[in-house]
Write a protein that holds these residues in place. Sequence first.
Motif, PDB file in Angstrom:
ATOM      1  N   ASP A  28      47.133  52.644  39.470  1.00  0.00           N
ATOM      2  CA  ASP A  28      47.381  53.616  40.358  1.00  0.00           C
ATOM      3  C   ASP A  28      47.515  53.036  41.668  1.00  0.00           C
ATOM      4  OD1 ASP A  28      47.625  55.771  42.051  1.00  0.00           O
ATOM      5  OD2 ASP A  28      47.342  57.231  40.553  1.00  0.00           O
ATOM      6  N   ALA A  29      48.542  53.196  42.357  1.00  0.00           N
ATOM      7  CA  ALA A  29      48.493  52.373  43.808  1.00  0.00           C
ATOM      8  C   ALA A  29      47.699  53.473  44.594  1.00  0.00           C
ATOM      9  CB  ALA A  29      49.745  52.375  44.330  1.00  0.00           C
ATOM     10  N   ALA A  30      47.623  54.744  44.496  1.00  0.00           N
ATOM     11  CA  ALA A  30      46.632  55.325  45.137  1.00  0.00           C
ATOM     12  C   ALA A  30      45.274  55.414  45.120  1.00  0.00           C
ATOM     13  CB  ALA A  30      47.452  57.188  45.102  1.00  0.00           C
ATOM     14  N   ALA A  31      45.014  55.142  43.658  1.00  0.00           N
ATOM     15  CA  ALA A  31      43.443  54.731  43.522  1.00  0.00           C
ATOM     16  C   ALA A  31      43.006  53.433  43.882  1.00  0.00           C
ATOM     17  CB  ALA A  31      43.428  54.691  41.812  1.00  0.00           C
ATOM     18  N   ILE A  32      43.904  52.434  43.944  1.00  0.00           N
ATOM     19  CA  ILE A  32      43.638  51.225  44.487  1.00  0.00           C
ATOM     20  C   ILE A  32      43.136  51.421  46.029  1.00  0.00           C
ATOM     21  CG2 ILE A  32      44.451  48.880  45.117  1.00  0.00           C
ATOM     22  CD1 ILE A  32      45.996  48.597  42.945  1.00  0.00           C
ATOM     23  N   GLN A  33      44.230  52.247  46.673  1.00  0.00           N
ATOM     24  CA  GLN A  33      43.910  52.402  48.139  1.00  0.00           C
ATOM     25  C   GLN A  33      42.708  53.251  48.297  1.00  0.00           C
ATOM     26  OE1 GLN A  33      45.907  50.904  50.585  1.00  0.00           O
ATOM     27  NE2 GLN A  33      44.384  51.610  51.873  1.00  0.00           N
ATOM     28  N   HIS A  34      42.451  54.239  47.581  1.00  0.00           N
ATOM     29  CA  HIS A  34      41.050  54.856  47.603  1.00  0.00           C
ATOM     30  C   HIS A  34      39.895  53.997  47.331  1.00  0.00           C
ATOM     31  CE1 HIS A  34      38.222  58.131  47.090  1.00  0.00           C
ATOM     32  NE2 HIS A  34      37.946  57.593  45.988  1.00  0.00           N
ATOM     33  N   HIS A  35      40.032  53.231  46.565  1.00  0.00           N
ATOM     34  CA  HIS A  35      38.889  52.277  46.495  1.00  0.00           C
ATOM     35  C   HIS A  35      38.724  51.516  47.898  1.00  0.00           C
ATOM     36  CE1 HIS A  35      35.768  50.377  44.366  1.00  0.00           C
ATOM     37  NE2 HIS A  35      36.229  49.412  44.349  1.00  0.00           N
ATOM     38  N   ILE A  36      39.951  50.816  48.153  1.00  0.00           N
ATOM     39  CA  ILE A  36      39.979  50.020  49.263  1.00  0.00           C
ATOM     40  C   ILE A  36      39.352  50.660  50.680  1.00  0.00           C
ATOM     41  CG2 ILE A  36      41.456  48.810  51.158  1.00  0.00           C
ATOM     42  CD1 ILE A  36      43.224  48.015  48.607  1.00  0.00           C
ATOM     43  N   ASP A  37      40.090  51.992  50.748  1.00  0.00           N
ATOM     44  CA  ASP A  37      39.299  52.858  51.918  1.00  0.00           C
ATOM     45  C   ASP A  37      37.774  53.076  51.904  1.00  0.00           C
ATOM     46  OD1 ASP A  37      41.758  53.086  52.660  1.00  0.00           O
ATOM     47  OD2 ASP A  37      42.144  54.872  52.069  1.00  0.00           O
ATOM     48  N   GLU A  38      37.291  53.458  50.421  1.00  0.00           N
ATOM     49  CA  GLU A  38      35.892  53.687  50.049  1.00  0.00           C
ATOM     50  C   GLU A  38      35.054  52.508  50.710  1.00  0.00           C
ATOM     51  OE1 GLU A  38      34.301  55.366  45.971  1.00  0.00           O
ATOM     52  OE2 GLU A  38      35.027  53.341  45.810  1.00  0.00           O
ATOM     53  N   LEU A  39      35.579  51.154  50.375  1.00  0.00           N
ATOM     54  CA  LEU A  39      34.804  50.125  50.705  1.00  0.00           C
ATOM     55  C   LEU A  39      35.029  49.721  52.243  1.00  0.00           C
ATOM     56  CD1 LEU A  39      35.380  47.750  47.777  1.00  0.00           C
ATOM     57  CD2 LEU A  39      33.436  48.856  48.039  1.00  0.00           C
ATOM     58  N   ALA A  40      36.077  50.034  52.655  1.00  0.00           N
ATOM     59  CA  ALA A  40      36.377  49.899  54.261  1.00  0.00           C
ATOM     60  C   ALA A  40      35.222  50.692  54.850  1.00  0.00           C
ATOM     61  CB  ALA A  40      37.683  50.316  54.426  1.00  0.00           C
ATOM     62  N   GLU A  41      34.878  51.727  54.592  1.00  0.00           N
ATOM     63  CA  GLU A  41      33.686  52.636  55.042  1.00  0.00           C
ATOM     64  C   GLU A  41      32.438  51.929  55.382  1.00  0.00           C
ATOM     65  OE1 GLU A  41      33.387  56.370  53.145  1.00  0.00           O
ATOM     66  OE2 GLU A  41      35.432  57.021  53.594  1.00  0.00           O
ATOM     67  N   ILE A  42      32.383  51.152  54.523  1.00  0.00           N
ATOM     68  CA  ILE A  42      31.072  50.197  54.605  1.00  0.00           C
ATOM     69  C   ILE A  42      31.434  48.802  55.081  1.00  0.00           C
ATOM     70  CG2 ILE A  42      29.827  51.524  53.041  1.00  0.00           C
ATOM     71  CD1 ILE A  42      30.329  49.428  50.944  1.00  0.00           C
ATOM     72  N   GLY A  43      32.561  48.607  55.769  1.00  0.00           N
ATOM     73  CA  GLY A  43      32.948  47.187  56.406  1.00  0.00           C
ATOM     74  C   GLY A  43      33.492  46.267  55.575  1.00  0.00           C
ATOM     75  N   VAL A  44      34.075  46.423  54.503  1.00  0.00           N
ATOM     76  CA  VAL A  44      34.777  45.623  53.613  1.00  0.00           C
ATOM     77  C   VAL A  44      36.184  45.429  53.919  1.00  0.00           C
ATOM     78  CG1 VAL A  44      35.160  44.701  51.045  1.00  0.00           C
ATOM     79  CG2 VAL A  44      33.067  46.070  51.524  1.00  0.00           C
ATOM     80  N   LYS A  45      36.631  44.136  54.176  1.00  0.00           N
ATOM     81  CA  LYS A  45      38.090  43.937  54.530  1.00  0.00           C
ATOM     82  C   LYS A  45      38.964  44.075  53.160  1.00  0.00           C
ATOM     83  CE  LYS A  45      36.714  40.712  58.251  1.00  0.00           C
ATOM     84  NZ  LYS A  45      36.849  39.200  58.643  1.00  0.00           N
ATOM     85  N   PRO A  46      40.267  44.571  53.790  1.00  0.00           N
ATOM     86  CA  PRO A  46      41.281  44.800  52.350  1.00  0.00           C
ATOM     87  C   PRO A  46      41.541  43.506  51.733  1.00  0.00           C
ATOM     88  CG  PRO A  46      42.185  45.214  54.495  1.00  0.00           C
ATOM     89  CD  PRO A  46      40.755  44.827  54.722  1.00  0.00           C
ATOM     90  N   PRO A  47      41.890  43.431  50.462  1.00  0.00           N
ATOM     91  CA  PRO A  47      42.337  42.206  49.940  1.00  0.00           C
ATOM     92  C   PRO A  47      43.522  41.644  50.454  1.00  0.00           C
ATOM     93  CG  PRO A  47      42.867  44.166  48.571  1.00  0.00           C
ATOM     94  CD  PRO A  47      41.859  44.772  49.662  1.00  0.00           C
ATOM     95  N   SER A  48      43.613  40.140  50.249  1.00  0.00           N
ATOM     96  CA  SER A  48      44.756  39.367  50.714  1.00  0.00           C
ATOM     97  C   SER A  48      45.942  39.714  49.551  1.00  0.00           C
ATOM     98  CB  SER A  48      44.581  37.993  50.803  1.00  0.00           C
ATOM     99  OG  SER A  48      44.190  37.509  49.574  1.00  0.00           O
ATOM    100  N   SER A  49      45.814  40.073  48.391  1.00  0.00           N
ATOM    101  CA  SER A  49      46.656  40.236  47.417  1.00  0.00           C
ATOM    102  C   SER A  49      46.030  41.147  46.203  1.00  0.00           C
ATOM    103  CB  SER A  49      47.459  39.046  46.789  1.00  0.00           C
ATOM    104  OG  SER A  49      46.503  38.192  46.041  1.00  0.00           O
ATOM    105  N   VAL A  50      46.787  41.754  45.420  1.00  0.00           N
ATOM    106  CA  VAL A  50      46.580  42.547  44.334  1.00  0.00           C
ATOM    107  C   VAL A  50      46.805  42.263  43.268  1.00  0.00           C
ATOM    108  CG1 VAL A  50      46.108  44.977  43.625  1.00  0.00           C
ATOM    109  CG2 VAL A  50      45.758  44.513  45.731  1.00  0.00           C
ATOM    110  N   PRO A  51      46.086  41.727  41.964  1.00  0.00           N
ATOM    111  CA  PRO A  51      44.790  41.977  41.854  1.00  0.00           C
ATOM    112  C   PRO A  51      44.265  40.549  42.425  1.00  0.00           C
ATOM    113  CG  PRO A  51      45.664  41.475  39.681  1.00  0.00           C
ATOM    114  CD  PRO A  51      46.814  41.678  40.586  1.00  0.00           C
ATOM    115  N   LEU A  52      42.788  40.366  42.470  1.00  0.00           N
ATOM    116  CA  LEU A  52      42.498  38.704  43.016  1.00  0.00           C
ATOM    117  C   LEU A  52      41.479  38.595  41.729  1.00  0.00           C
ATOM    118  CD1 LEU A  52      41.734  39.042  46.659  1.00  0.00           C
ATOM    119  CD2 LEU A  52      43.507  37.794  45.600  1.00  0.00           C
ATOM    120  N   TYR A  53      41.184  37.154  41.477  1.00  0.00           N
ATOM    121  CA  TYR A  53      40.621  36.643  40.622  1.00  0.00           C
ATOM    122  C   TYR A  53      39.625  35.879  41.051  1.00  0.00           C
ATOM    123  CZ  TYR A  53      44.314  38.203  37.743  1.00  0.00           C
ATOM    124  OH  TYR A  53      45.283  39.115  37.207  1.00  0.00           O
ATOM    125  N   TYR A  54      38.128  36.244  41.240  1.00  0.00           N
ATOM    126  CA  TYR A  54      37.065  35.706  41.812  1.00  0.00           C
ATOM    127  C   TYR A  54      36.235  34.723  40.790  1.00  0.00           C
ATOM    128  CZ  TYR A  54      37.788  38.962  45.401  1.00  0.00           C
ATOM    129  OH  TYR A  54      38.495  39.860  46.430  1.00  0.00           O
TER     130      TYR A  54
END
Length: 227
Positions: A28-54
């Motif tokens: 769900d795009a909205a759910a992804i954005q929620h998680h991105i926003d959630e992590l942004a609150e603690i200073g995590v930069k948004p991903p360069s593409s979705v998904p990513l494989y680390y």
Amino acid sequence: MQMTFTLAGTEVSFDIAHCTVAGWTGRDAAAIQHHIDELAEIGVKPPSSVPLYYRTASGMVTQQDAIEVVGKGTSGEIEPFLIANDGVLYLGLASDHTDRELEAHSVALSKQICEKPVASEIWRFDEVKDHIEQIEMRSWVQEKDGDDWVLYQEGTIASIRPLIDLIDGSGLMSTSDKGKASVMLCGTLGAKGGVRPARRFKMALHDPVLDRTIEHAYDIKELPEIA
């Protein structure tokens, strides 16, 4: 790295040579954005593409009931766990334990720095593939010693991109040959109350169709952060 799991009551061993952590895998795009926003609150930069494989070191996967971390800024998150070995897939349960302070600097490094606890039981993927999206995922945290367990994450695998798509995108099957296994953590759910550290982390993967559950819990032992 040799690891032994329980499969239908029998012990099976794998020589794990590759480990991948799939990130930003929400369907769900909205759910992804929620998680991105959630992590942004603690200073995590948004991903360069979705998904990513680390890629992470295979030796970071552990079945121990405790891990050691540096400092107070780490947290766990429940994820489906795939093992590919000689063309056969297995499904298990893992926590992508992550250093959130380091994540603000580099997501890739934050994935590498913490061990990845996994449950000792696995299922054959073929046994669950027809109802995979009904499988339930839950995690709980104990924030301080003596506290009650608090529900931290809850949802189904349907919240994550189809696992077959992640398998294809990561090249999981192509890296598992000549007796070597590859594993992948497949993404997570949003945290109730926000991402935060805890003293203990507990997780469960429940199959409502075959009525069985994989569980694992572990302690987080904080080592002093020396400047």
